[in-house]
Design an enzyme around this catalytic site. Structure first.
Site, PDB file in Angstrom:
ATOM      1  N   HIS A  44      12.343  -9.737  -9.345  1.00  0.00           N
ATOM      2  CA  HIS A  44      12.730  -8.381  -8.838  1.00  0.00           C
ATOM      3  C   HIS A  44      13.289  -7.700  -9.928  1.00  0.00           C
ATOM      4  O   HIS A  44      13.751  -8.101 -10.767  1.00  0.00           O
ATOM      5  CB  HIS A  44      13.294  -8.546  -7.457  1.00  0.00           C
ATOM      6  CG  HIS A  44      12.694  -9.119  -6.324  1.00  0.00           C
ATOM      7  ND1 HIS A  44      13.063  -9.040  -5.024  1.00  0.00           N
ATOM      8  CD2 HIS A  44      11.388  -9.523  -6.310  1.00  0.00           C
ATOM      9  CE1 HIS A  44      12.255  -9.748  -4.103  1.00  0.00           C
ATOM     10  NE2 HIS A  44      11.170  -9.955  -4.773  1.00  0.00           N
ATOM     11  N   GLU A  46      16.244  -5.980  -9.870  1.00  0.00           N
ATOM     12  CA  GLU A  46      17.617  -6.484 -10.252  1.00  0.00           C
ATOM     13  C   GLU A  46      17.549  -7.340 -11.287  1.00  0.00           C
ATOM     14  O   GLU A  46      18.522  -7.436 -12.261  1.00  0.00           O
ATOM     15  CB  GLU A  46      18.115  -6.885  -8.821  1.00  0.00           C
ATOM     16  CG  GLU A  46      18.267  -5.702  -7.863  1.00  0.00           C
ATOM     17  CD  GLU A  46      17.368  -5.877  -6.963  1.00  0.00           C
ATOM     18  OE1 GLU A  46      17.684  -5.573  -5.692  1.00  0.00           O
ATOM     19  OE2 GLU A  46      15.991  -5.901  -7.369  1.00  0.00           O
ATOM     20  N   CYS A  69      17.541  -7.700  -1.870  1.00  0.00           N
ATOM     21  CA  CYS A  69      17.435  -8.567  -0.800  1.00  0.00           C
ATOM     22  C   CYS A  69      18.375  -9.678  -0.789  1.00  0.00           C
ATOM     23  O   CYS A  69      19.121  -9.962  -1.626  1.00  0.00           O
ATOM     24  CB  CYS A  69      15.865  -8.909  -1.096  1.00  0.00           C
ATOM     25  SG  CYS A  69      15.746 -10.145  -2.743  1.00  0.00           S
ATOM     26  N   THR A 190     -19.729  12.298   3.901  1.00  0.00           N
ATOM     27  CA  THR A 190     -19.282  12.392   2.306  1.00  0.00           C
ATOM     28  C   THR A 190     -19.926  10.997   1.650  1.00  0.00           C
ATOM     29  O   THR A 190     -20.511  11.452   0.441  1.00  0.00           O
ATOM     30  CB  THR A 190     -17.788  11.971   1.978  1.00  0.00           C
ATOM     31  OG1 THR A 190     -16.905  12.932   2.867  1.00  0.00           O
ATOM     32  CG2 THR A 190     -17.397  11.759   0.803  1.00  0.00           C
ATOM     33  N   LEU A 198     -15.837   4.728  -5.024  1.00  0.00           N
ATOM     34  CA  LEU A 198     -14.697   4.640  -4.313  1.00  0.00           C
ATOM     35  C   LEU A 198     -13.871   3.547  -5.087  1.00  0.00           C
ATOM     36  O   LEU A 198     -12.796   2.863  -4.516  1.00  0.00           O
ATOM     37  CB  LEU A 198     -14.527   4.415  -2.712  1.00  0.00           C
ATOM     38  CG  LEU A 198     -15.180   5.331  -2.030  1.00  0.00           C
ATOM     39  CD1 LEU A 198     -15.180   5.087  -0.547  1.00  0.00           C
ATOM     40  CD2 LEU A 198     -14.509   6.809  -2.267  1.00  0.00           C
TER      41      LEU A 198
END
Length: 357
Positions: A44, A46, A69, A190, A198
């Site tokens: 993470h 941190e 967390c 479309t 896409l």
């Protein structure tokens, strides 16, 4: 905190369903370490910032965009790493609403750290709008509707000619929006008119390519379309009506499934979007067209609206972006809140918040 938000954005497309998080370690007014959550399952923000700061973290202040967390998931609790590093103060922007991961602030307070919450809260909440929406138990994915329109508000000219309303710089931004989404959707109109792929073809590739979705009640997607031809390479989901109309449609459905296209039966767009949650889809970027856009707006299924306005006027007979919406008076029309404006050459991008976090 602004630097932490900038760092957090680097994880876009790489950390879903986790949040975007950035962290900065500050000592005597100078940054001595910084980090961000770079990839799902890895350290993470941190922890990365503390590693960068090293021994200098002791007695320092940690700025982080989300409450640290306090649970063990794919990585140990960030609160433990913060306490062990000797951080004296933690400043965070947004509280974590996830009942499994929340409680980090109180854990740090109990360990004797000073804790300040709510710094640049609105900006941080907007950056993690999808995560916060899902963490609070939403029954459907977070929906962003993106449309490219002319100066007179049209999405196609009078002849419905395929073509770009905006320039290449604006279109590259759209690919970044795709990369940050779990799914990209269009209506069958479309799909038939533009034969889109896409896919993400510019910028950093996402960790997981977004699911490609077509709202196609009668299964009209051509077998030779780019979507059908590449369905085994990047998944394609077709939203069809619960009951096919006749043998010809049954045959089309079977043929599409043979190509690798997955079919999902749903009576309404709302039903389809609710079913997306079971597939782990927390965010959908809808790229048109006018019919699908009108249906989603008309049934309050849009959370963010992004309008790219090109520098052309298409005139009489052009297709208005929301032509299928019922008429409203100026007095009763909804006022949407602008959250961002940017320019890309002659094109303008405006983002609107439809729902609040």
């Amino acid at each position: 905190m602004r630097r932490a938000l900038t760092l957090a954005a680097r994880g876009a497309g790489q950390v879903s369903p986790n949040p975007l998080v950035g962290a900065v370690v500050v000592r005597d007014g100078s940054i001595i370490g910084e980090g961000w959550h770079a990839r799902f399952g890895e350290a993470h923000a941190e922890v990365n910032a503390l590693r960068a700061a090293g021994d200098g973290a002791r007695g320092s202040t940690l700025y982080v965009t989300l409450e640290p967390c306090d649970h063990t998931g794919k990585t140990p609790p960030c609160t433990h790493a913060i306490v062990q590093a000797g951080i004296a103060r933690v400043v965070y922007a947004v509280s974590d609403p996830n009942p499994v991961a929340s409680g980090g602030a109180q854990r740090l307070i109990n360990a004797g750290l000073a804790v300040t919450a709510g710094v640049l809260q609105s900006a941080a909440a907007e950056q993690n709008a999808v995560f916060l929406y899902a963490a609070r138990g939403a029954a459907r994915p977070f929906i962003t509707l993106k449309l490219a329109v002319s100066l007179d508000g049209a999405v196609a000219d009078h002849a419905r000619t395929p073509g770009w309303i905006t320039g290449p710089r604006a279109r590259r931004v759209v690919h970044a929006l795709r990369a940050a989404s779990d799914a990209v959707a269009v209506g069958i109109g479309t799909a038939l008119a533009d034969d889109p792929a896409l896919t993400v073809r510019h910028g950093a590739q996402p960790r997981v390519p977004p699911l490609r979705v077509v709202f196609d009640h009668r299964a009209r997607l051509p077998l030779n379309s780019r979507l059908a031809r590449t369905a085994r390479e990047v998944p394609v989901l077709l939203i069809v009506s619960p009951a096919p109309l006749g043998d010809a449609e049954v045959e089309r459905r079977t043929a599409l499934e043979t190509c690798g296209v997955t079919l999902l039966s749903a009576a309404t767009a709302a039903d389809a979007l609710a079913a997306f949650k079971a597939r782990g889809i927390n965010s959908v970027l809808v790229e048109g067209g006018a019919g699908l856009a009108s249906e989603l707006v008309g049934t309050n299924l849009v959370d963010r609206l992004i309008i790219f306005q090109g520098s052309v006027i298409l005139g009489g007979g052009a297709l208005p972006a929301f032509a299928a919406l019922p008429p409203q008076t100026i007095a009763e029309a909804r006022r949407w809140r602008v959250i961002a404006r940017r320019s890309f050459g002659n094109d303008a991008m405006t983002s609107y918040a439809v729902s609040d976090l």
